[in-house]
Design an enzyme around this catalytic site. Structure first.
Site, mmCIF file in Angstrom:
data_model
loop_
_atom_site.group_PDB
_atom_site.id
_atom_site.type_symbol
_atom_site.label_atom_id
_atom_site.label_comp_id
_atom_site.label_asym_id
_atom_site.label_seq_id
_atom_site.Cartn_x
_atom_site.Cartn_y
_atom_site.Cartn_z
ATOM 1 N N ASP A 131 16.362 -26.262 -57.255
ATOM 2 C CA ASP A 131 15.360 -25.960 -56.234
ATOM 3 C C ASP A 131 15.928 -25.011 -55.188
ATOM 4 O OD1 ASP A 131 13.035 -27.449 -56.979
ATOM 5 O OD2 ASP A 131 14.168 -29.281 -56.559
ATOM 6 N N ASP A 148 6.983 -32.203 -60.550
ATOM 7 C CA ASP A 148 8.193 -32.137 -59.713
ATOM 8 C C ASP A 148 7.892 -32.843 -58.397
ATOM 9 O OD1 ASP A 148 10.531 -31.368 -58.438
ATOM 10 O OD2 ASP A 148 10.091 -29.215 -58.475
HETATM 11 ZN ZN ZN Z 1 11.576 -28.068 -58.091
#
Ligand code: ZN
Length: 209
Positions: free
Chosen positions: A27, A168
């Protein structure tokens, strides 16, 4: 990798690999698109030689068109950009593919599914955010996001497309089966895996669900 112990990156990569993980999800946050900072291409290039796992890079950044080439160079195999970011979405997706990478498109919980409709034939992966992005460890937003996962599956079948459907945020052994039942086939989990004393059991529990 947001939830991994960054002081032991190589070991954490091995733990994910030997525990049965398929991909590593990274991320990237720029402090503009989301109210947090994480890491950049240099971190991706540190992770790359530590693992054979597929590197799935999620750009939560305002200018993905400007930055994606650096992540391709760092070893990303899929790069996902947000439909809400400030860029020509079609052009960015095409650019990622031309650079030899798979491309994904993400949408936030507050964004309507219709926003991604024009791009579905251009992507390898659709990422439906199941929390508002920016921080790990948040609760799964079932009511707001599962209808979008179901729509993504229905639209994929209707148009004969082949993109993955990824979720997610807030994914654990309780929420994983909810997401897969609606059509998700790629599950991103951070806290619930890296925080587990037995990651292999945690991954096994999600697969069984
Ligand atoms: Zn992510």
């Amino acid at each position: 990798m947001l939830a991994a112990d960054w002081s032991r990156v190589a070991e954490e990569c091995r733990r994910a690999e030997t525990s049965g993980g398929d991909w590593l999800h990274l991320d990237i946050m720029d402090g503009h698109f989301v109210d947090n900072l994480s890491f950049g291409p240099q971190f991706v290039s540190i992770v790359r030689p530590c693992t054979q796992l597929f590197l799935d890079v999620h750009l939560m950044i305002t200018n993905p068109d400007h930055f994606f080439p650096r992540f391709v160079k760092a070893g990303a195999e899929n790069i996902t950009v947000h439909v809400e970011a400030d860029h020509d979405v079609s052009r960015t997706l095409a650019g990622i593919r031309e650079a030899g990478c798979r491309c994904g498109l993400a949408l936030n919980p507050d964004t309507a599914f219709e926003e991604v409709l024009p791009y579905l034939d251009q992507i390898d992966l659709l990422l439906v955010m199941t929390v508002r992005p920016g921080f790990g460890g948040q609760a799964f937003m079932e009511e707001e996001t599962m209808p979008k996962v179901a729509s993504a599956r229905a639209e994929r079948e209707r148009r004969g497309l082949g993109y993955h459907i990824e979720v997610d945020g807030g994914i654990d052994q309780r929420t994983a089966p909810i997401a897969t039942r609606h059509g998700a086939n790629v599950l991103v989990a951070g806290t619930s895996l890296f925080g587990a004393s037995d990651m292999a059991a945690a991954i096994g529990g999600m697969r069984k669900g």
